[in-house]
Structures are given as C-alpha cells and as structure tokens.
Write an enzyme that holds these catalytic residues in place. Structure first.
Site, PDB file in Angstrom:
ATOM      1  N   ASP A 118       0.815  -1.211   0.000  1.00 24.52           N
ATOM      2  CA  ASP A 118       0.000   0.000   0.000  1.00 24.52           C
ATOM      3  C   ASP A 118       0.848   1.261   0.000  1.00 24.52           C
ATOM      4  O   ASP A 118       1.999   1.261   0.456  1.00 24.52           O
ATOM      5  CB  ASP A 118      -0.873   0.048   1.267  1.00 24.52           C
ATOM      6  CG  ASP A 118      -1.989  -0.976   1.239  1.00 24.52           C
ATOM      7  OD1 ASP A 118      -1.965  -1.884   0.395  1.00 24.52           O
ATOM      8  OD2 ASP A 118      -2.887  -0.862   2.100  1.00 24.52           O
ATOM      9  N   HIS A 264       3.624  -2.259   3.172  1.00 23.32           N
ATOM     10  CA  HIS A 264       3.665  -0.893   2.632  1.00 23.32           C
ATOM     11  C   HIS A 264       4.994  -0.653   1.917  1.00 23.32           C
ATOM     12  O   HIS A 264       6.040  -0.613   2.566  1.00 23.32           O
ATOM     13  CB  HIS A 264       3.493   0.119   3.760  1.00 23.32           C
ATOM     14  CG  HIS A 264       2.166   0.018   4.459  1.00 23.32           C
ATOM     15  ND1 HIS A 264       1.908  -0.929   5.430  1.00 23.32           N
ATOM     16  CD2 HIS A 264       1.022   0.716   4.293  1.00 23.32           C
ATOM     17  CE1 HIS A 264       0.655  -0.787   5.834  1.00 23.32           C
ATOM     18  NE2 HIS A 264       0.093   0.198   5.171  1.00 23.32           N
TER      19      HIS A 264
END
Ligand code: NI
Length: 314
Positions: A118, A264
C-alpha cells in the site's frame, strides 16, 4: 595472520569502520559482496581456488593482536544458495461480481496467497521492491495513492508491465468513513483516472485507507465502481518500523492459505524485509497470486473440504 580469510575479514571490518591507513585504502575496493562471496566459497567448498597470498604487512615483530569491536552494521546474509522462485502460473483473474463485497482472506483449495503493498508508488522503494519480486517471479498487488501515481507514473507503468496488479487506494489517502458519498466517489474516481492515465489499466479492487469504510459505503462502492473492498488477514504493523526481521517473522507466522498479506512499499524497512519474507513463504510452499486471481479461485466451503480430502473422488 596466515589465514587469508581472516585478512579479508579484518580488511572488510576495518574498511567499514572507516580506517584510513594506506594498507586499508588499498583493501577498500573489496566490497561487502565480494567478502561474502569469498566467505561462502571457502565455507561451502573445500576445493575452492586458493585466494591470492596475503601481501607482506609492515608490522613490527611481536605486535599485539589486532583488537576489534563488534560490528553492529554487519548483518548475516539471509539468502544462501539460489533464490527460490514462485512457479509460473496462468490463473484467471476474472472473479464474479457475486463473489462478495468485502474480503480479508479467500477460501481456496491450494496454498495460494496474495501479498499487497500500500501507499506507493515511492520513487526509491517501489523500484527496489519490483527488483526483489522479479528475481523470484512473484506477482503482487499494489494499492496505490492517485496523487503519487501522478508524481511517478513511470513506476506504475513498470509495475503493470511486470505482471503485478494495481488496486485503488484513493487519491489522497483520507479516512473514507468520515466522508460524504460524493467525496468517496471523488477520491476513488481521481485515483482511477490517475492509474488509467499512467498505465492504461482499469483497477478491479479497492482498499480503504486505514481499513476504514462503512458497510453501507462498501456496498455503494461495489455497486458503482465494481470494486470489492479488500482488507487483509496478516498485518505485520510494518508502518511502525519495527525492523525488517520483525516484519519477516510476523508475516511468516501469520500467513495461511488463502491469506492476504498487508505491507507498505512506502517504507524502506518493509522492502528490506521482503527477500527473507518472500523466500520464507516460498520455502513453506506458498504460491503467490494477485488479489484478483485469489478472488477468482474462491471456492465454497464444501468444495474446499472435498479438495482437501484425498479419499474423495472428484
Ligand atoms: Ni494506506
């Protein structure tokens, strides 16, 4: 010091500690990689070609042994031998719109998982991650922020070209559950347009920032955009930067078949953790697919049970 390995190790250590005498300057081009390769060659193969004899060192006779302190910057390499490779798989990615509105994992038969990244694209960390994934033939899913897509469209193009999936993570990463329907539409639409401009693809799924999306909003998004809301089953809390080895151990201990791993690519530590994480998952027999492929594999519980039971003739 008659053992050439000791000399090498000492030079490496001294170089990394910033010693500045002419002898060390001569040795400094010896890279860490070169040292590791030399070490591996010596330890894994007794027939390895002998290293060049050590040059004469101008040390006074009877000099005290060299004292060194622990080199905390040195890390044992986590990859030994060939890097494991995700198998080539041609899985369908067309999942049914009736498959569901929200997923945090998927019931599948087989050791399939999806890893997701992400908050990118990031100008340094995302390309570094793409190199790591490519070396292992792993296809991942990237939930991108539209605003960053506009800044780094070439990274999104590379991501798509290398077989990864892109998902909608909104344009500015706001908490959608606090927004009006109009604002939610605007966030998703602007990200969709940014990805379309950058890479010419339509995304199939979305992940709400912070996982925050009300059930009513999820249904609205599913009806209007066709996006199921994708949450996760494994969260290493990598955004708190606990260190790469903690990220790796949390993911390895939390991942099961059908799982969706959250990470992430915004954070350097997360990318640092990926070689050991992905290699560990591959060695445990997991196969990586994208989120849409995982959704397209969804089985009902009865089918999954039948597939898991070898005595059933299907
Ligand atoms: Ni996010």
């Amino acid at each position: 010091m008659s053992n050439p390995l000791h000399t090498l190790g000492y030079r490496f250590l001294s170089a990394s500690l910033g010693n500045k005498d002419p002898e060390q300057d001569a040795a400094s081009p010896l890279s860490r990689r070169g040292f590791l390769l030399a070490t591996a060659a010596l330890s894994s193969c007794s027939a390895a070609a002998p290293l060049k004899p050590e040059p004469k060192v101008n040390a006074p006779a009877g000099a005290a042994p060299v004292k060194t302190t622990a080199n905390s910057a040195y890390r044992t390499p986590s990859v030994q031998g060939p890097v494991p490779r995700n198998p080539d798989m041609a899985h369908n990615s067309n999942f049914s719109k009736n498959a569901g509105v929200t997923f945090s994992r998927v019931m599948v038969s087989g050791n399939f998982i999806a890893i997701t990244f992400d908050d990118g694209p990031h100008p340094q960390n995302t390309p570094r991650l793409l190199d790591i994934l490519r070396a292992r033939n792993v296809k991942a899913t990237f939930y991108v922020i539209g605003r960053s897509v506009d800044l780094y469209p070439q990274i999104v193009r590379r991501t798509v070209a290398e077989g990864h999936e892109i998902g909608n993570h909104t344009h500015t990463h706001r908490l959608l559950s606090k927004l009006s329907d109009g604002e939610v539409r605007n966030e998703l639409t602007r990200c969709r347009e940014a990805v379309s401009r950058a890479a010419g693809v339509q995304m199939r799924t979305m992940r709400p920032p912070y996982g925050g999306l009300l059930q009513r909003q999820r249904e609205m998004v599913h009806a209007e955009f066709g996006y199921p809301t994708i949450l996760w089953s494994v969260d290493p809390l990598d955004w708190k930067r606990p260190g790469p080895s903690v990220v790796t151990s949390r993911i390895l201990s939390g991942t099961t078949a059908g799982g969706i791993v959250l990470a992430h690519d915004l954070h350097a530590q997360t990318v640092d953790a990926m070689p050991a994480t992905i290699d560990g998952l591959l060695r445990r027999g997991f196969k990586f697919v994208t989120v849409s492929q995982l959704l397209a594999m969804k089985t009902d519980p009865a089918t999954a049970q039948a597939a898991a039971d070898p005595s059933t003739n299907y």
